[in-house]
Scaffold this motif. Structure first.
Motif, PDB file in Angstrom:
ATOM      1  N   ALA A 248       0.847  -1.193   0.000  1.00  0.00           N
ATOM      2  CA  ALA A 248       0.000   0.000   0.000  1.00  0.00           C
ATOM      3  C   ALA A 248       0.886   1.248   0.000  1.00  0.00           C
ATOM      4  CB  ALA A 248      -0.908  -0.011   1.231  1.00  0.00           C
ATOM      5  N   ARG A 249       0.489   2.222  -0.771  1.00  0.00           N
ATOM      6  CA  ARG A 249       1.291   3.434  -0.928  1.00  0.00           C
ATOM      7  C   ARG A 249       1.194   4.320   0.315  1.00  0.00           C
ATOM      8  NH1 ARG A 249       0.349   8.582  -3.291  1.00  0.00           N
ATOM      9  NH2 ARG A 249      -1.794   7.985  -3.788  1.00  0.00           N
ATOM     10  N   THR A 250       2.298   4.951   0.651  1.00  0.00           N
ATOM     11  CA  THR A 250       2.282   5.975   1.696  1.00  0.00           C
ATOM     12  C   THR A 250       1.651   7.222   1.094  1.00  0.00           C
ATOM     13  OG1 THR A 250       4.321   5.092   2.652  1.00  0.00           O
ATOM     14  CG2 THR A 250       3.660   7.314   3.313  1.00  0.00           C
ATOM     15  N   LYS A 251       0.502   7.612   1.598  1.00  0.00           N
ATOM     16  CA  LYS A 251      -0.237   8.713   0.992  1.00  0.00           C
ATOM     17  C   LYS A 251       0.032  10.074   1.623  1.00  0.00           C
ATOM     18  CE  LYS A 251      -3.925   5.921  -0.948  1.00  0.00           C
ATOM     19  NZ  LYS A 251      -5.400   5.720  -1.073  1.00  0.00           N
ATOM     20  N   ARG A 252       0.583  10.057   2.823  1.00  0.00           N
ATOM     21  CA  ARG A 252       0.944  11.336   3.434  1.00  0.00           C
ATOM     22  C   ARG A 252       1.968  11.123   4.523  1.00  0.00           C
ATOM     23  NH1 ARG A 252      -3.094  13.452   8.162  1.00  0.00           N
ATOM     24  NH2 ARG A 252      -3.980  11.467   8.843  1.00  0.00           N
ATOM     25  N   PHE A 253       2.751  12.163   4.780  1.00  0.00           N
ATOM     26  CA  PHE A 253       3.667  12.169   5.901  1.00  0.00           C
ATOM     27  C   PHE A 253       3.102  13.103   6.961  1.00  0.00           C
ATOM     28  CE2 PHE A 253       6.684  10.897   2.508  1.00  0.00           C
ATOM     29  CZ  PHE A 253       7.075   9.690   3.062  1.00  0.00           C
ATOM     30  N   VAL A 254       2.781  12.542   8.091  1.00  0.00           N
ATOM     31  CA  VAL A 254       2.203  13.300   9.185  1.00  0.00           C
ATOM     32  C   VAL A 254       3.320  14.043   9.905  1.00  0.00           C
ATOM     33  CG1 VAL A 254       0.847  13.125  11.308  1.00  0.00           C
ATOM     34  CG2 VAL A 254       0.394  11.571   9.389  1.00  0.00           C
ATOM     35  N   THR A 255       3.122  15.306  10.190  1.00  0.00           N
ATOM     36  CA  THR A 255       4.176  16.111  10.801  1.00  0.00           C
ATOM     37  C   THR A 255       4.348  15.771  12.278  1.00  0.00           C
ATOM     38  OG1 THR A 255       2.695  17.899  11.494  1.00  0.00           O
ATOM     39  CG2 THR A 255       3.586  18.011   9.242  1.00  0.00           C
ATOM     40  N   PRO A 256       5.537  16.036  12.827  1.00  0.00           N
ATOM     41  CA  PRO A 256       5.749  15.818  14.257  1.00  0.00           C
ATOM     42  C   PRO A 256       4.725  16.552  15.127  1.00  0.00           C
ATOM     43  CG  PRO A 256       7.846  16.113  13.174  1.00  0.00           C
ATOM     44  CD  PRO A 256       6.799  16.408  12.138  1.00  0.00           C
ATOM     45  N   LYS A 257       4.327  17.745  14.711  1.00  0.00           N
ATOM     46  CA  LYS A 257       3.327  18.501  15.486  1.00  0.00           C
ATOM     47  C   LYS A 257       1.986  17.768  15.509  1.00  0.00           C
ATOM     48  CE  LYS A 257       0.908  22.887  16.000  1.00  0.00           C
ATOM     49  NZ  LYS A 257      -0.381  22.188  16.232  1.00  0.00           N
TER      50      LYS A 257
END
Length: 292
Positions: A248-257
């Motif tokens: 499955a594709r990584t669809k987003r990178f969630v920010t540390p915040k």
């Protein structure tokens, strides 16, 4: 306030997802001990980004019941196929490795073994008891499959006395069918609820989810509430990273915040211990949660 919109996936892996690989003598000794005893680790088989940090500190998550899974989840890099029999001597080898590594806390996980009548519950139980017999002071955490929802198999594991029971929900309700092979959201919640109601409630119940599979933040919050309502009090939240292009594709990178915001929100819901961050995985710094 948590934004409920879905963020856009960056073109490149962000800097907060990168970490240097550093190894020392404890890393080499941990690796050698595991190999000597013919044991697998989810650290290697699932390509965990924290394995160097954990091994450098002499800790590892040991994977029992082989390294071939009967399910084919879209997020997991562990090999799928027909497992080769059952190693009944494995529990004693695990106990020997735990003693050699002088661990204070150990996590025992496994591939899913739907081919076995008991899903591997007996080997889980024997492994826990072998460790406790050899090193009574070691605290044991288990991260198990769903045992097809069978309460009696879950209780066979819990009867052996782990201090933490972990079973991962993995993702929000809407994405379950496309991400998890042979598993359901409802069944996982049911297993967690049964674990939370077992005995005198002294076994801590834990689960984990991944972000970046296409979920909205609103769906994440609904998932956290569902998890809490089913008796879970320990929680891990981490970033999903596709192991290969076939997954499955990584669809987003969630920010540390955002991870911090989810952690704060989880504590407001009532969770007792939360590990939330881009590189957090199910067993990351698991020993710290035992005292939560």
């Amino acid at each position: 306030m948590i934004d409920t919109t879905e963020t856009v996936r960056p073109a490149r892996i962000p800097e907060w997802m990168r970490r240097p690989i550093q190894t020392d003598v404890d890393y080499a000794e941990t690796h050698a001990t595991l190999k000597k005893n013919g044991l697998h680790t989810v650290c290697e088989d699932a390509k965990c980004p924290n394995r160097h940090e954990c091994w450098n500190h002499g800790t590892a998550t040991i994977m029992i019941l082989g390294n071939v899974c009967t399910r084919d989840c879209r997020f997991c890099s562990i090999a799928t196929g027909k497992p080769d029999g059952l190693d009944t001597e494995e529990p004693q080898r695990v106990a020997e490795a735990v003693e050699t590594m002088k661990l204070k806390h150990v996590v025992i996980t496994s591939v899913t073994r739907d081919d076995l009548p008991d899903g591997g519950a007996e080997i889980f139980a024997q492994t826990i008891m072998a460790i406790k017999t050899r090193m009574p002071e070691v605290t044991v955490e288990v991260l198990t499959p769903d045992f097809l929802g069978r309460k009696e198999l879950l209780f066979k594991v819990l009867d052996a006395g782990p201090v933490v029971f972990n079973h991962n929900v993995e993702t929000v309700k809407r994405l379950q069918r496309s991400i998890r092979s042979g598993a359901t959201y409802e069944r996982s919640l049911k297993i967690l609820k049964h674990a939370s109601e077992y005995g005198d409630g002294s076994i801590k119940v834990k689960t984990g989810i991944m972000l970046g599979l296409g979920e909205t933040n609103e769906e994440v919050m609904e998932c956290l509430q569902d998890i809490y309502d089913h008796g879970v009090r320990l929680l891990t939240i981490g970033q999903y990273m596709a192991p290969t292009r076939d997954h499955a594709r990584t669809k987003r990178f969630v920010t540390p915040k955002e991870f911090t915001d989810f952690e704060d929100a989880a504590y407001k819901i009532g969770f007792e211990a939360v590990a939330s961050g881009p590189l957090v995985r199910s067993s990351y710094r698991a020993d710290n949660m035992v005292t939560a």
